[in-house]
Design an enzyme around this catalytic site. Sequence first.
Site, PDB file in Angstrom:
ATOM      1  N   LYS A 132      20.013  59.677  -0.648  1.00  0.00           N
ATOM      2  CA  LYS A 132      20.027  59.078   0.693  1.00  0.00           C
ATOM      3  C   LYS A 132      20.798  60.032   1.566  1.00  0.00           C
ATOM      4  O   LYS A 132      21.992  60.237   1.359  1.00  0.00           O
ATOM      5  CB  LYS A 132      20.864  57.788   0.601  1.00  0.00           C
ATOM      6  N   ASP A 146      19.235  49.195   3.779  1.00  0.00           N
ATOM      7  CA  ASP A 146      20.645  49.012   3.461  1.00  0.00           C
ATOM      8  C   ASP A 146      21.177  47.987   4.447  1.00  0.00           C
ATOM      9  O   ASP A 146      21.360  48.293   5.628  1.00  0.00           O
ATOM     10  CB  ASP A 146      21.426  50.325   3.574  1.00  0.00           C
ATOM     11  N   SER A 174      31.142  52.180   7.486  1.00  0.00           N
ATOM     12  CA  SER A 174      31.101  50.846   6.896  1.00  0.00           C
ATOM     13  C   SER A 174      31.600  50.971   5.462  1.00  0.00           C
ATOM     14  O   SER A 174      30.848  51.022   4.519  1.00  0.00           O
ATOM     15  CB  SER A 174      29.685  50.268   6.958  1.00  0.00           C
ATOM     16  N   GLN A 227      21.829  47.618   8.669  1.00  0.00           N
ATOM     17  CA  GLN A 227      22.335  48.930   9.069  1.00  0.00           C
ATOM     18  C   GLN A 227      21.300  50.045   8.974  1.00  0.00           C
ATOM     19  O   GLN A 227      21.269  50.941   9.820  1.00  0.00           O
ATOM     20  CB  GLN A 227      23.546  49.252   8.180  1.00  0.00           C
ATOM     21  N   GLU A 228      20.465  50.009   7.930  1.00  0.00           N
ATOM     22  CA  GLU A 228      19.570  51.150   7.712  1.00  0.00           C
ATOM     23  C   GLU A 228      18.159  50.719   7.334  1.00  0.00           C
ATOM     24  O   GLU A 228      17.972  49.920   6.408  1.00  0.00           O
ATOM     25  CB  GLU A 228      20.129  52.040   6.585  1.00  0.00           C
ATOM     26  N   ASP A 235      26.580  49.247  -3.076  1.00  0.00           N
ATOM     27  CA  ASP A 235      27.286  50.365  -2.436  1.00  0.00           C
ATOM     28  C   ASP A 235      28.730  49.918  -2.182  1.00  0.00           C
ATOM     29  O   ASP A 235      29.623  50.247  -2.969  1.00  0.00           O
ATOM     30  CB  ASP A 235      26.569  50.768  -1.134  1.00  0.00           C
ATOM     31  N   GLU A 291      19.842  47.508  -0.447  1.00  0.00           N
ATOM     32  CA  GLU A 291      21.237  47.836  -0.773  1.00  0.00           C
ATOM     33  C   GLU A 291      22.172  46.834  -0.098  1.00  0.00           C
ATOM     34  O   GLU A 291      21.924  46.434   1.045  1.00  0.00           O
ATOM     35  CB  GLU A 291      21.468  49.261  -0.248  1.00  0.00           C
ATOM     36  N   HIS A 297      26.279  51.713  12.675  1.00  0.00           N
ATOM     37  CA  HIS A 297      25.879  53.092  13.002  1.00  0.00           C
ATOM     38  C   HIS A 297      25.181  53.208  14.348  1.00  0.00           C
ATOM     39  O   HIS A 297      24.725  54.287  14.726  1.00  0.00           O
ATOM     40  CB  HIS A 297      24.947  53.656  11.915  1.00  0.00           C
ATOM     41  N   LYS A 344      28.857  57.989  -3.929  1.00  0.00           N
ATOM     42  CA  LYS A 344      29.494  58.763  -2.861  1.00  0.00           C
ATOM     43  C   LYS A 344      30.785  59.326  -3.429  1.00  0.00           C
ATOM     44  O   LYS A 344      31.679  58.557  -3.809  1.00  0.00           O
ATOM     45  CB  LYS A 344      29.815  57.849  -1.679  1.00  0.00           C
ATOM     46  N   GLU A 396      23.194  58.653  11.741  1.00  0.00           N
ATOM     47  CA  GLU A 396      22.510  59.297  10.614  1.00  0.00           C
ATOM     48  C   GLU A 396      21.166  59.893  11.021  1.00  0.00           C
ATOM     49  O   GLU A 396      20.310  60.164  10.180  1.00  0.00           O
ATOM     50  CB  GLU A 396      22.353  58.288   9.462  1.00  0.00           C
ATOM     51  N   HIS A 413      25.058  60.619   1.193  1.00  0.00           N
ATOM     52  CA  HIS A 413      25.910  61.128   2.272  1.00  0.00           C
ATOM     53  C   HIS A 413      26.787  59.991   2.802  1.00  0.00           C
ATOM     54  O   HIS A 413      26.692  58.865   2.323  1.00  0.00           O
ATOM     55  CB  HIS A 413      25.011  61.658   3.403  1.00  0.00           C
TER      56      HIS A 413
HETATM   57  P1  PGA Z   1      29.008  54.705   5.819  1.00  0.00           P
HETATM   58  O1  PGA Z   1      27.632  53.979   5.543  1.00  0.00           O
HETATM   59  O2  PGA Z   1      28.933  56.105   5.389  1.00  0.00           O
HETATM   60  O3  PGA Z   1      29.172  54.520   7.310  1.00  0.00           O
HETATM   61  O4  PGA Z   1      30.066  53.917   5.072  1.00  0.00           O
HETATM   62  C1  PGA Z   1      26.675  54.443   4.657  1.00  0.00           C
HETATM   63  C2  PGA Z   1      26.181  53.332   3.778  1.00  0.00           C
HETATM   64  O5  PGA Z   1      26.599  52.172   3.920  1.00  0.00           O
HETATM   65  O6  PGA Z   1      25.371  53.600   2.887  1.00  0.00           O
HETATM   66 ZN    ZN Z   2      25.421  51.349   2.126  1.00  0.00          ZN
END
Ligand code: PGA
Ligand code: ZN
Length: 426
Positions: free
Chosen positions: A390, A244, A44, A164-165, A314, A287, A156, A339, A208, A367
């Site tokens: 993270k 997130d 993403s 997503q998270e 992010d 996030e 994911h 990142k 993840e 990550h």
């Molecule tokens: P990605 O997602 O590594 O698939 O881009 C991680 C995130 O959005 O934090």
């Molecule tokens: Zn993110």
Amino acid sequence: MSNPFEIVSVNAIMVLDSRGNPTIEVEVETNDGMGVGIAPAGASRGKREAVDLRDGGKAFGGMGVQKAIESVRKYIAPAIIGMNSFYFREVDRAIIQLDGTPNKSRLGGNATTATSIAVINAAANTAGTPLFEFIGGRRARILPTPMMNIINGGAHAGNELAIQEFMIVPVGADTFFDAIRIAVEVYKQLKNELKTKYGAGAINVGDEGGFAPPMKETREALNALVEAIKSAGYGEGDVMIALDAAASQFFESGDGVYKIDGRVLSPGDLVEYYSGLVDEYPIISIEDPFSEDDPAHFAELRRKVAGKVLIIGDDLTVTRASIISEMISEGAVDGAIIKVNQAGTITEAEEAIEVLHLNNKRAIISHRSGETEDVTIAHLAVGYGTGLIKTGAPARGERTAKYNELLRIEAYLGGEAVYLGKKAFF
Ligand code: PGA
Ligand code: ZN
């Protein structure tokens, strides 16, 4: 006598990431040491991120990295051989200049990222110090509070969760070791409960390492977390929840609405939606709650939950110092995800961390969903004293590799190691 830190060779090969996609590994040799760097890959991705160079065509479904390897061998290597790896920022600058684009589209963000990571590792190895100490010196002693993604949704996972998270954060632990123990206990508890409630298929894991149960709504996932935390014997003082949303993924740009929980929400409705969640659950940070093009609603939500929940960028901030500054002045964020491959070099990620810290905002080392055995980010978290990381669930080798490295660093630091828990947020 030759300089031990002088870069004498740079080579690149293809290896695989955790999704089975090709990625690039770079090996840098100095006169007196060597270092390796492997580029991770996101699913993403933000629009303004550095872009990877991929081969296209039939092999590996177009994901091959021969072009990125060429880019290292043909262009980057000749430019940096002979340079002094101790001054890794100068090496990164040479790479940035050689690329000359705002998003590394000429050399490839994967090529520059892997090289930059290899160079700093080679420098630390030549110096005979662990990377975190090479970066932070004797001051580096804060182990990060881990934000561990144990229910996966969005891009994911193959379920219907829009967010997503769903992360657990062991805020009340006394040490990093203790944080890992608590997180593992909650993770195992969640596994048992999901199996009982949804059947054996529900404990398959996503990219993840978190579970990807066939859930449909955000509250279903949050309730499962709260339940697992409780039955593992913990409360809000021990373990909190971070989200997130990665909201660009469920934003319908044509209509300007968000599709979540089978509903269609305007940005204003989504502010209310998050406020409701924050009132009901022990949430410590959110996030990317809105699309990457909507900092105004980040700011609106941030004002609403101030003092209670941190709003983190992010896709919004893409590890770029200039964008982060802008978002801070717009009041959009309390912190940002870092990142290395969003920026393309360690030096640019470092600048992003510095802008955050100088403005008393949080930097969260992260990550990607496509990872490898490379553990550099564990060292970045301690070296830069971010206090936050993270790096997924306590499962899947590419995720545990980072936690294991942090456990090693904690053991190495002995009595000097510090774990801040909740204080790393507020
Ligand atoms: P990605 O997602 O590594 O698939 O881009 C991680 C995130 O959005 O934090
Ligand atoms: Zn993110």
